[in-house]
Design an enzyme around this catalytic site. Structure first.
Site, PDB file in Angstrom:
ATOM      1  N   ASP A 170      43.919  51.399  41.650  1.00  0.00           N
ATOM      2  CA  ASP A 170      42.665  51.803  42.286  1.00  0.00           C
ATOM      3  C   ASP A 170      42.916  52.759  43.443  1.00  0.00           C
ATOM      4  OD1 ASP A 170      40.639  50.853  40.800  1.00  0.00           O
ATOM      5  OD2 ASP A 170      40.269  49.047  41.980  1.00  0.00           O
TER       6      ASP A 170
ATOM      7  N   ASP B 213      36.934  36.231  41.477  1.00  0.00           N
ATOM      8  CA  ASP B 213      37.682  35.218  40.732  1.00  0.00           C
ATOM      9  C   ASP B 213      36.922  33.888  40.715  1.00  0.00           C
ATOM     10  OD1 ASP B 213      38.030  35.128  43.458  1.00  0.00           O
ATOM     11  OD2 ASP B 213      40.204  34.949  43.428  1.00  0.00           O
TER      12      ASP B 213
END
Ligand SMILES: O=c1ccn([C@@H]2O[C@H](COP(=O)(O)OP(=O)(O)O[C@H]3O[C@H](CO)[C@@H](O)[C@H](O)[C@H]3O)[C@@H](O)[C@H]2O)c(=O)[nH]1
Ligand SMILES: [Mn+2]
Length: 770
Positions: free
Chosen positions: A149, A457
């Site tokens: 990223d 998550d």
């Protein structure tokens, strides 16, 4: 006669922890004490209403203490969920070969995420990849995907270098049964073992490793890759994508097949696993959903190339510490006992580089090691983003219903049958990693890693559990993965603040664990999820208990039941600070004191028990409880405040990647166990203010009882509390007043907090005088 196969070849077992019964009984006793505490609050309110002081400072005190105790009780209830059915599992990978042949093993795709070459050194990221490329797993079934990223040519360069090194490293590890397959960890352990270092093979490897390290360092320092380091045409082509207008926030997709299993061989002529670099397209104008977005891009791109049914997700700050882990984990996915509704098998996140006493409690023992055992006896652990083997299918709907997809080639059932570097595959891979690909699709809502929380998550696993998926915890003796935890205080607190904010976003959303979760998961599992979801609400009781009793003490106002009597007062029959009245039993106020004593000691002792049974030392536990207090007045509070501001649309926080680099001086201090402040942060202001208020009130409290011994009994608990905080805050006073190194608390912070302390004390004296 041979016993049936399924009993001799068990692949895994589970047994309850021995302390389960104790936990349950203790919870019942403690619950009774909690009810008594509520009764005491009710009595206090009643007596207040009967008196005419209903709107004075007493009202505020009673109300604030009630609120904090309610939150404490709520958090206590949620924590009990982990104690109701903790289990320990065991795997028997040695039995696996009796059940499946090597060529029947499922393919494994590994996802590694990185986001910033300056906070996450490319060499470390490459080492993470090397550690999994070297897994004891058939190379043709293994593919490692890296998502960058940071869109950095430095990271790509590190991987190109690592791939060359892998050609030697992989066969070396397999031939010598090396356990540490992260080269950095391996060479560090080798240390000065002269016999082994002098072996020609190791010498050669080490030289090669060091020269790779040097090239990566040079590139990092320059900020770009030198022409002389680019040897092959396809490398040149890849780097050519970094044109002048290429920035980390605005750039086209870059996909580079670094190792291709079908073509690339190691020096022994064995094929190597696939290694693929992906930097998805970014546009400043479009949201990219941070790590969740990166993982979804990986899910799609890997589907077109290898589409393995099992995915290992790894952060770039973790690496494999055991080459057998995939086989161990497969014990849950294969064989007669395997359950098809197991979404993932989670390994604990464990860390190296932590100092001996773990001053910042960055090991997070409860979150990563202890609580997952508790979850495991329910529906299974929540997802922590890394060190987790996930069934690809679990990203695409409930166990019994597959969500439909916009392109069939990215679904879990698709069988890739084209070479991974074929034009068609690459064209599709580019298309599905473009930044507006997800528009009007179910990605992030019903499919893939879910969007909407900074802790993608936790949120994703919560949604999976409510869809009917189960999960398992795999915690073998040798840590399957090791990694870096943030080891600067400000780094740790910012990380924790980000987590808290993400968690509370879920806690108060329409997917609140309590309201949405309870009917789908049952109350116990819903409570387990709520513990984390409402983690930052710890800030309410901790902050109130850190200021209110102390400010009252400063003014000689007693707010707790009477405690010990001053030792010089002549009475007999004092046992543990409890006076025995003439009739033989404790008096009423003293019963309340005993109740507080039980509630506090009981909670602390049980926590210590859990901690030490999981191998924690006393000093580490002490530091853990200190950090809990510190977090209470810093990251928990700031996260809660920020959440409230978010609700009013005043501020929004992104995913601040935690830095994995530390200056030399900082490292030295950390290893000596010295707290690191150094920078100014609003969190340090609240922390130092709390520390000062407690110090002042402790001193004033002691002076008060020395001059007027009659007050000791009334003020005992408050003096004890401020003394306890003062003891905990010792490193903070040191950093404010006695240190001169660059890690001390900056003068500005000290001055501001001193002024705030003054202001608090002054206003308290005004309030309490009414
Ligand atoms: O825009 C982003 C931001 C982060 N990351 C990656 O996400 C991972 C985690 O970031 P880090 O800064 O290390 O955050 P931590 O707080 O240490 O991460 C913990 O918390 C995260 C959020 O809950 C989880 O995703 C992680 O797995 C868990 O280790 C790293 O590999 C990053 O490179 C990205 O890929 N893109
Ligand atoms: Mn991390």
């Amino acid at each position: 006669m041979k016993p049936p196969r399924s009993t001799t070849h068990r692949l895994h077992t589970a047994e309850p922890l021995r302390r389960t019964n104790f936990n349950r009984i203790f919870a019942a006793v403690y619950a009774a004490a909690v009810l008594l505490l509520l009764f005491r609050h009710a009595l206090a309110i009643k007596s207040l209403l009967l008196s005419n002081l209903a709107y004075g400072s007493r009202f505020a005190v009673i109300f604030a203490m009630l609120i904090s105790d309610i939150v404490l009780i709520f958090m206590w209830c949620t924590e009990q969920a982990y104690r109701m059915r903790p289990i320990r599992r065991k795997e028997f990978p040695e039995n696996l070969k009796e059940i499946v042949r090597e060529d029947e093993l499922p393919a494994l795709d590994v996802f590694i995420c990185t986001a910033d070459p300056y906070k996450e050194p490319p060499l470390d990221v490459a080492n993470t990849a090397l550690s999994v490329l070297a897994y004891d797993y058939p190379a043709e079934k293994l593919a490692v995907y890296v998502s960058d990223d940071g869109g950095s040519q430095l990271t790509l360069f590190a991987f190109l270098e690592a791939a060359k090194f892998a050609a030697r490293w992989l066969p070396y590890c397999k031939k010598n049964d090396v356990l540490d397959r992260n080269p950095e960890a391996y060479f560090a352990k080798l240390g000065h073992d002269s016999d082994r270092i002098s072996s020609e093979e190791i010498k050669k490897l080490k030289t090669m490793y060091n020269s790779m390290k040097l090239r990566i360092d040079i590139a990092l320092e320059k900020g770009e890759v030198d022409e002389e380091f680019i040897k092959e045409e396809r490398e040149r082509e890849a780097f050519a994508k970094w044109t002048d207008d290429f920035t980390r926030r605005n750039h086209p997709t870059v996909i580079q097949i670094i190792l291709n299993n079908a073509e690339d061989k190691d020096i022994g002529g064995h094929s190597m696993p696939n290694l693929i670099y992906l930097s998805r397209e970014k546009s400043k104008a479009l949201p990219h959903q941070f790590k969740a977005g990166a993982q979804n891009a990986l899910l799609r791109v890997s589907a077109t190339m290898t589409n393995a049914p099992i995915i290992l997700t790894l952060d770039c700050d973790m690496y494999s510490n055991d080459p057998q882990t995939p086989l161990r984990v497969l014990c849950y996915f294969l064989g007669p006992d395997a359950q098809s509704n197991v979404a993932y098998v989670h390994c604990p996140q464990m860390f190296n580089g932590i100092n001996k006493t773990d001053i910042y409690a960055c090991e997070n023992k409860f979150i990563f090691q202890i609580n997952p055992r508790g979850y495991d006896g329910l529906l299974g652990p929540s997802y922590n983003g890394s060190c987790c083997f996930i069934r690809r299918r679990a990203f695409f709907g409930a166990p019994s219903s597959l969500e439909s997809l916009e392109i069939p080639e990215i679904g879990p059932d698709h069988i890739p049958n084209r070479p991974i570097h074929s034009k068609e595959v690459l064209a599709l891979a580019h298309h599905i990693s473009s930044c507006n690909y997800e528009n009007k699709t179910n990605w992030g809502s019903k499919i893939g890693v879910r969007y909407g929380s900074l802790v993608e998550d936790y949120f994703t696993s919560f949604r999976m559990h409510t869809q009917g998926w189960r999960t398992n915890f795999c915690y073998p003796k040798r840590a399957p993965f090791l990694g870096n935890a943030p080891i600067s205080l400000v780094g740790l607190l910012s990380q924790c603040k980000r987590w808290c904010l993400g968690l509370i976003e879920v806690g108060f959303s329409k997917y609140s664990p309590i309201i949405y979760g309870t009917p789908k998961l049952g109350i116990v599992m819903a409570l387990a999820y709520s513990y984390l979801g409402f983690w930052c609400t710890w800030s309410i009781p901790i902050t109130i208990y850190a200021f209110l009793p102390q400010l009252a003490l400063l003014n000689g106002v007693s707010i707790f039941p009477k405690g010990c009597q001053f030792p010089s007062v002549e009475t007999h029959g004092y046992v543990l600070g409890v006076s025995i009245s003439s009739s033989g039993g404790p008096t009423v106020t003293e019963t309340w004191f005993l109740l507080y004593l039980f509630l506090v000691l009981g909670a602390y002792a049980q926590e210590y028990l859990d901690f030490s049974l999981e191998g924690g030392t006393f000093i580490r536990w002490w530091n853990y409880q200190r950090m809990w207090l510190i977090k209470g007045v810093t990251c928990y509070s700031f996260a809660l405040a920020e959440y409230l501001l978010n609700c009013l649309n005043i501020s929004t926080q992104g995913f601040n990647v935690t830095s994995k680099v530390l200056e030399d001086e900082q490292s030295k201090r950390y290893n000596k166990g010295i707290f690191e402040f150094g920078v100014s942060s609003p969190m340090f202001v609240s922390l130092t203010t709390a520390a000062l208020v407690n110090l002042v009130s402790f001193i004033v409290g002691v002076v008060q009882v020395v001059t007027d011994t009659g007050k000791f009994e009334d003020l005992f608990m408050q003096i004890f509390l401020s003394g306890f905080v003062t003891l905990n805050a010792w490193p903070i006073y040191e950093a404010m007043f006695f240190r001169s190194d660059s890690g001390r608390i900056v003068t500005k912070t000290t001055v501001v907090s001193a002024l705030l302390t003054l202001a608090f004390c002054k206003s308290a004296s005004l309030i309490f005088s009414h």
